[in-house]
Motif scaffolding. Structure first.
Motif, short mmCIF file in Angstrom:
data_model
loop_
_atom_site.label_atom_id
_atom_site.label_comp_id
_atom_site.label_asym_id
_atom_site.label_seq_id
_atom_site.Cartn_x
_atom_site.Cartn_y
_atom_site.Cartn_z
N PRO A 54 0.75 -1.05 -0.07
CA PRO A 54 -0.31 -0.21 -0.14
C PRO A 54 0.88 1.15 0.20
CG PRO A 54 -1.21 -1.46 1.68
CD PRO A 54 0.48 -1.85 1.35
N MET A 55 1.77 1.26 0.74
CA MET A 55 3.00 2.42 0.48
C MET A 55 4.64 1.78 0.54
SD MET A 55 4.63 4.76 2.61
CE MET A 55 5.09 4.28 4.35
N LEU A 56 4.47 2.12 -0.83
CA LEU A 56 6.64 1.55 -0.72
C LEU A 56 7.44 2.82 -1.57
CD1 LEU A 56 7.48 -1.22 0.51
CD2 LEU A 56 7.23 -1.79 -1.76
N ARG A 57 8.16 3.01 -0.56
CA ARG A 57 9.26 4.05 -1.01
C ARG A 57 10.34 3.33 -0.88
NH1 ARG A 57 8.81 5.55 4.61
NH2 ARG A 57 7.50 7.38 5.32
N THR A 58 10.52 2.04 -1.17
CA THR A 58 12.14 1.38 -2.00
C THR A 58 11.51 0.56 -3.36
OG1 THR A 58 12.10 -0.49 -0.16
CG2 THR A 58 13.53 2.02 -0.50
N ALA A 59 11.87 -0.07 -4.02
CA ALA A 59 11.54 -1.32 -4.61
C ALA A 59 11.27 -2.68 -4.30
CB ALA A 59 12.20 -1.46 -6.28
N LEU A 60 10.28 -3.50 -4.52
CA LEU A 60 10.61 -4.95 -4.33
C LEU A 60 11.90 -5.22 -5.06
CD1 LEU A 60 7.04 -5.28 -4.34
CD2 LEU A 60 7.94 -5.54 -2.56
N PRO A 61 12.27 -5.58 -4.28
CA PRO A 61 13.17 -6.70 -5.16
C PRO A 61 12.82 -7.84 -5.69
CG PRO A 61 13.43 -7.38 -2.61
CD PRO A 61 12.41 -6.09 -2.98
N GLU A 62 14.19 -8.29 -6.90
CA GLU A 62 13.51 -8.85 -7.58
C GLU A 62 12.58 -10.92 -7.32
OE1 GLU A 62 14.89 -11.28 -12.30
OE2 GLU A 62 15.94 -9.84 -11.28
N GLU A 63 13.48 -11.00 -6.49
CA GLU A 63 13.67 -12.44 -5.72
C GLU A 63 12.04 -12.46 -4.96
OE1 GLU A 63 16.72 -14.21 -3.05
OE2 GLU A 63 16.75 -11.40 -3.14
N VAL A 64 11.42 -11.46 -4.76
CA VAL A 64 9.72 -10.81 -4.72
C VAL A 64 8.91 -11.29 -5.35
CG1 VAL A 64 8.44 -9.81 -3.10
CG2 VAL A 64 10.22 -10.41 -2.37
N TRP A 65 9.34 -10.26 -6.05
CA TRP A 65 8.00 -10.29 -7.69
C TRP A 65 8.21 -11.20 -8.93
CZ3 TRP A 65 9.95 -9.59 -12.27
CH2 TRP A 65 11.22 -8.52 -12.61
N ALA A 66 9.40 -12.09 -8.57
CA ALA A 66 9.20 -13.12 -9.73
C ALA A 66 8.63 -13.97 -9.34
CB ALA A 66 11.19 -13.48 -10.17
N ALA A 67 8.45 -14.03 -7.62
CA ALA A 67 8.14 -15.25 -6.75
C ALA A 67 6.95 -15.45 -6.40
CB ALA A 67 9.31 -15.99 -5.71
N TYR A 68 6.46 -14.55 -6.36
CA TYR A 68 4.40 -13.90 -5.58
C TYR A 68 4.22 -13.31 -7.18
CZ TYR A 68 6.47 -16.26 -1.77
OH TYR A 68 6.29 -17.90 -0.75
N THR A 69 2.78 -12.82 -6.87
CA THR A 69 2.36 -11.46 -7.50
C THR A 69 2.89 -11.19 -6.73
OG1 THR A 69 0.87 -13.12 -8.88
CG2 THR A 69 0.04 -11.36 -8.72
N CYS A 70 2.99 -9.54 -6.83
CA CYS A 70 3.17 -8.36 -5.61
C CYS A 70 2.18 -7.13 -6.93
CB CYS A 70 4.41 -8.09 -5.87
SG CYS A 70 5.64 -9.27 -4.85
N LEU A 71 1.29 -6.67 -6.00
CA LEU A 71 0.53 -5.82 -6.62
C LEU A 71 0.84 -4.60 -5.78
CD1 LEU A 71 -2.68 -6.81 -6.63
CD2 LEU A 71 -0.82 -7.27 -8.63
#
Length: 583
Positions: A54-71
């Protein structure tokens, strides 16, 4: 579904998403994106169905968005990109804006779109807009995106075109007092009202200016200070003037951030002799004169409005509001509405003013007693019905202030945090009297010990709130006026007032309000004047915006809404003279 919220802070929007997803039957946990905490390992440990930011100042790491759907929730319309989206919208004078829920990928804010919603942009500060119209649009988009994901059939659409706008720096926010008119000054101040403020030079020092309101009558040399009002200073523009409620001193090198303070308090001895110019006595919610407290009447109903920056109520705020409340009670009205504004109702004592005081323990003590005086006045009002009208969020003592009224009305987008323990406090404001009366002993224990946010609908289900008003933030005042007029006109209202007086006398005979207050304050005093009490470190960390070393355990634990309302069983509300369950 099991939804993991990943956020840079458990801010107002994250709290609302947390509360409303639980209301929709999802299990929800929170993990903060903190320095030196490997987020990929944390997400793997939770193994959620969906990651939502909902509120993120930094980018999600690829390890996370490649493994899970991240909205990711982006506070801008489809195609808008960049870290200062809302700042640009306010400063540029946009009249419509939006929120996009997009899928995280390798390019910031450029992922496929799962949902979007638009909204109006009224002439208010960025933080007010964020908690109001933007939050409403965000929840509309988030709930749609979550439903689409849960369906397993929806295919998100790629973004076409768009623009990445740069980070809005202080140079872009600079006010040229010799050249800028009121409109531009207000847009710049509103675009930075809570964070980061507008860097400026004033009375021989550098300051960050926070918040801005129009002044229609006072005039002077551009940049000159003209007057004070309720802790704010009035400063001339080329074609008018603005009120600036708060200032913040710059962070010294290698030192913690300084708190935002009422402008006159921050300036201290630097402030030259200036007239204190009160708002005109006929100033109301639809008239231009700014003040943080206002009163007006419509027929048999009085409306005592107040709006303190960040919802924080210092000793001075409480005393001025108490004076206004007592004056309102001399008027021949049947119903008195307390609040009714579009932003924060109250968040209790003013931790920033306390932290800046020469003796924080003494200021804490003065502040909580001033809050208690105000709450006692509301509880002791027996000659009319009192309604607390919450157009915005409330927390801690602010919730308990609302509960002192006969009825509590909330806008549907409100988030309540009826607890104190995250600040290491037992709490006061007569909560050991009012909270169990409304929700029962077991639920009172659950609310104060779990320390999780409640949406308005859930608050109504458990009895914390009497009525929810489904309307836009800008419409809440008028909706409240209509409802209050109907309440005042009801034939049963007179009998309710008579019954209220008898009920108060009965409760006073059983256990006086003074006994509740004395027992609560005994706990608070021990905490305030114990230099080793966790409250002091927690207060400093909150005011200085320090990151915790890890996500608090009560957030990281998956929670689901329990609609039965039973909550914790086999427990009683702690007697204020015994060991606290909320500390």
């Amino acid at each position: 579904m099991y939804v993991l919220l990943v956020a840079s802070a458990f801010n107002s929007l994250t709290q609302r998403v947390h509360a409303e997803l639980r209301d929709h039957g999802h299990r929800v946990a929170v993990e903060l994106a903190l320095p030196d905490v490997p987020l990929a390992d944390t997400v793997r440990r939770h193994d959620p169905d969906l990651v939502l930011a909902p509120m993120l100042r930094t980018a999600l790491p690829e390890e996370v968005w490649a493994a899970y759907t991240c909205l990711v929730v982006h506070p801008g319309p489809v195609g808008d990109r960049g870290p200062s989206s809302l700042d640009h919208a306010v400063q540029d004078g946009e009249t419509r804006w939006g929120v996009t829920v997009l899928q995280a990928n390798a390019e910031m804010d450029a992922g496929d779109v799962w949902a979007a919603a638009d909204c109006t942009v009224p002439p208010v500060g960025k933080s007010d807009l964020y908690r109001g119209e933007i939050a409403d649009a965000a929840l509309e988009a988030v709930l749609l995106a979550v439903d689409r994901f849960a369906s397993g059939t929806y295919v998100p659409r790629p973004q076409d075109g768009g623009r990445a706008r740069p980070f809005l720096r202080q140079d872009d926010r600079r006010i040229d007092w010799a050249a800028d008119g009121t409109e531009r000054v207000l847009r710049v101040l509103r675009a930075a009202d809570s964070q980061p403020g507008v860097r400026d030079h004033l009375l021989g020092g550098d300051w960050y200016l926070h918040g801005g309101h129009r002044e229609d009558d006072l005039r002077g040399r551009p940049g000159e200070l003209l007057a004070t009002r309720a802790g704010a200073v009035c400063r001339a523009t080329t074609d008018g003037a603005v009120w600036i409620p708060e200032l913040r001193a710059p962070r010294p090198a290698g030192r913690p951030a300084r708190p935002r303070l009422p402008a006159t308090l921050a300036l201290g001895d630097r402030l030259p002799p200036l007239p204190e110019v009160p708002a005109p006595p006929d100033a109301g919610p639809y008239r231009p004169a700014w003040s943080d407290i206002g009163y007006h009447e419509e027929g048999q109903t009085g409306f005592l409005s107040f709006a303190f920056p960040g919802g924080a109520m210092s000793t001075a705020h409480c005393r001025r509001l108490l004076d206004a409340y007592r004056t309102a009670c001399t008027r021949p009205t049947t119903v008195l509405v307390l609040g009714g504004g579009r932003d924060f109702f109250s968040n209790g004592i003013h931790l920033g003013v306390i932290e800046a005081a020469d003796d924080p323990a003494e200021e804490s003590w003065a502040n909580i007693n001033a809050m208690d005086d105000l709450v006692e006045a509301v509880l002791s009002t027996t000659d009319r019905l009192v309604v607390s009208a919450l157009g915005g969020n409330a927390a801690a003592g602010g919730v308990m202030l609302a509960l002192a009224a006969d009825e509590v009305w909330c806008r549907s987008g409100v988030v309540l945090n009826p607890h104190y323990r995250l600040m290491g406090l037992f709490g006061s404001e007569y909560w050991t009297y009012t909270l169990p009366r409304r929700v029962g002993s077991s639920m009172a224990v659950r609310l104060t010990s779990e320390a999780l946010p409640l949406g308005a609908a859930a608050a109504q289900r458990v009895g914390l709130v009497d009525r929810t008003v489904d309307c836009a933030p800008a419409d809440f005042s008028r909706e409240t006026e209509c409802l209050a007029a109907r309440l005042a006109a009801l034939p049963a209202t007179a009998s309710r007032i008579a019954a209220k007086k008898a009920d108060r006398e009965l409760h006073e005979a059983r256990r006086p309000l003074a006994a509740y207050r004395a027992a609560e304050l005994a706990r608070m005093r021990r905490t305030f004047f114990d230099p080793d009490a966790p409250y002091h470190a927690l207060r400093r960390a909150f005011v200085r915006k320090e990151h915790p070393a890890a996500t608090p355990a009560h957030l990281a634990r998956a929670a689901a809404d329990r609609r039965g309302g039973g909550g914790v069983t086999g427990l009683a509300v702690p007697d204020a003279a015994s060991g606290p369950r909320s500390c």
